[in-house]
Design an enzyme around this catalytic site. Structure first.
Site, PDB file in Angstrom:
ATOM      1  N   VAL A  95       0.930  -1.219  -0.077  1.00  9.94           N
ATOM      2  CA  VAL A  95       0.024   0.045  -0.053  1.00  9.94           C
ATOM      3  C   VAL A  95       0.849   1.239   0.004  1.00  9.94           C
ATOM      4  O   VAL A  95       0.762   2.465  -0.774  1.00  9.94           O
ATOM      5  CB  VAL A  95      -1.035  -0.029   1.277  1.00  9.94           C
ATOM      6  N   TYR A  96       1.848   1.246   0.782  1.00 11.48           N
ATOM      7  CA  TYR A  96       3.014   2.472   0.852  1.00 11.48           C
ATOM      8  C   TYR A  96       3.495   2.397  -0.518  1.00 11.48           C
ATOM      9  O   TYR A  96       3.544   3.580  -1.267  1.00 11.48           O
ATOM     10  CB  TYR A  96       3.929   2.139   1.944  1.00 11.48           C
TER      11      TYR A  96
END
Ligand SMILES: NC(=O)c1ccc[n+]([C@@H]2O[C@H](COP(=O)([O-])OP(=O)(O)OC[C@H]3O[C@@H](n4cnc5c(N)ncnc54)[C@H](OP(=O)(O)O)[C@@H]3O)[C@@H](O)[C@H]2O)c1
Length: 248
Positions: free
Chosen positions: A152-153
């Site tokens: 996600v990052y």
């Protein structure tokens, strides 16, 4: 010639703090922003004591109204905006994709992606009529490679690089440049939270071709260069400052 006016989001710690110091050493007027008013006022006060024209503005980059106030306040106080460093960023708790949720997505993307969109929107509102300005977004080595347990990052920083290139194309004829700096592992609180144990830290450090983590000031130097007129023909680029990590 007037001093360049520089605005930095997430400017109270780590890379943002080092960037404020580096621009101050170059004689810029500096507006630091963040979410901790006591620390922010103290940092602005320290910069002023060192002879720098400096101010702090409370800004959560997820809030359109607060980012608007940051940019408008900078113009009111200093008259123009030359360089904007969109540095505020956050991590997702590490873990495989199947553990991610709407909450981990929102907590990451709201700051890392929406925050950059809102920041650029208001910064460009100030810079385009001036026909002058340089925006430097802080991406990551994760903005152009994959990393397990950090999807996600990683996705949020890929978005930062896409936004950077698209904004650069929209503004290239207007005297405004938009670039990104992509740090590798850099010695800040964020890295400490990411690496966890001393063993994890050593293993990560060994994976860097330079065999060491970067310092916040090493990232700041690249940001200062991209912000300056020395980089006048550079736009739409992502400059990696990562000890060779992305060259592997
Ligand atoms: N350190 C690394 O290894 C590394 C590597 C690649 C990229 N980066 C990127 O570098 C940038 C700076 O990170 P850092 O390493 O210097 O870590 P840091 O010291 O944790 O700095 C991040 C800053 O962003 C602020 N921030 C977070 N969410 C915010 C929000 N919604 N609105 C305003 N400010 C917010 C934080 O303040 P709060 O206390 O208010 O949360 C903090 O001051 C980030 O974009 C990060 O993704 C870091």
């Amino acid at each position: 010639m007037t001093n360049p006016v520089v605005l930095i989001t997430g400017g109270l710690t780590g890379i943002g703090w080092a960037t404020a110091q580096a621009f101050a050493r170059q004689g810029a007027d500096v507006v630091v922003s963040g979410r901790h008013d006591e620390e922010g006022e103290a940092l602005a006060g320290e910069l002023r004591s060192a002879g720098v024209r400096a101010a702090y503005v409370h800004t959560d980059v997820r809030r359109d109204d607060e980012v608007r106030r940051l940019v408008d306040g900078t113009i009111e106080r200093f008259g123009h905006l030359d360089v904007a460093v969109n540095n505020a960023g956050t991590q997702t708790p590490t873990g495989p994709l199947q553990e991610q949720s709407p909450d981990t997505y929102a907590s990451t993307f709201d700051t890392n992606v929406l925050g950059v969109i809102l920041s650029m929107k208001h910064e460009l509102r100030a810079m385009l009529p001036q026909h002058r300005g340089s925006i430097v977004n802080v991406s990551s080595v994760a903005g152009h490679i994959g990393m397990p347990d950090a999807a996600v990052y990683v996705a949020s920083k890929h978005a930062v690089e896409g936004l950077t290139k698209s904004a650069a194309l929209e503004t290239a004829t207007e005297g405004v440049r938009v670039n990104a700096v992509a740090p590798g592992a850099t010695q800040t609180g964020m890295l400490d939270r990411y690496v966890g144990t001393p063993e994890g830290r050593h293993a990560f450090e060994d994976s860097v071709p330079a065999r060491r983590f970067g310092t916040p000031d090493e990232i700041a130097q690249a940001i200062v260069f991209l912000g300056s007129d020395q980089a006048s023909y550079i736009t739409g680029q992502v400059v990696s400052v990562d000890g060779g990590y992305s060259a592997r």
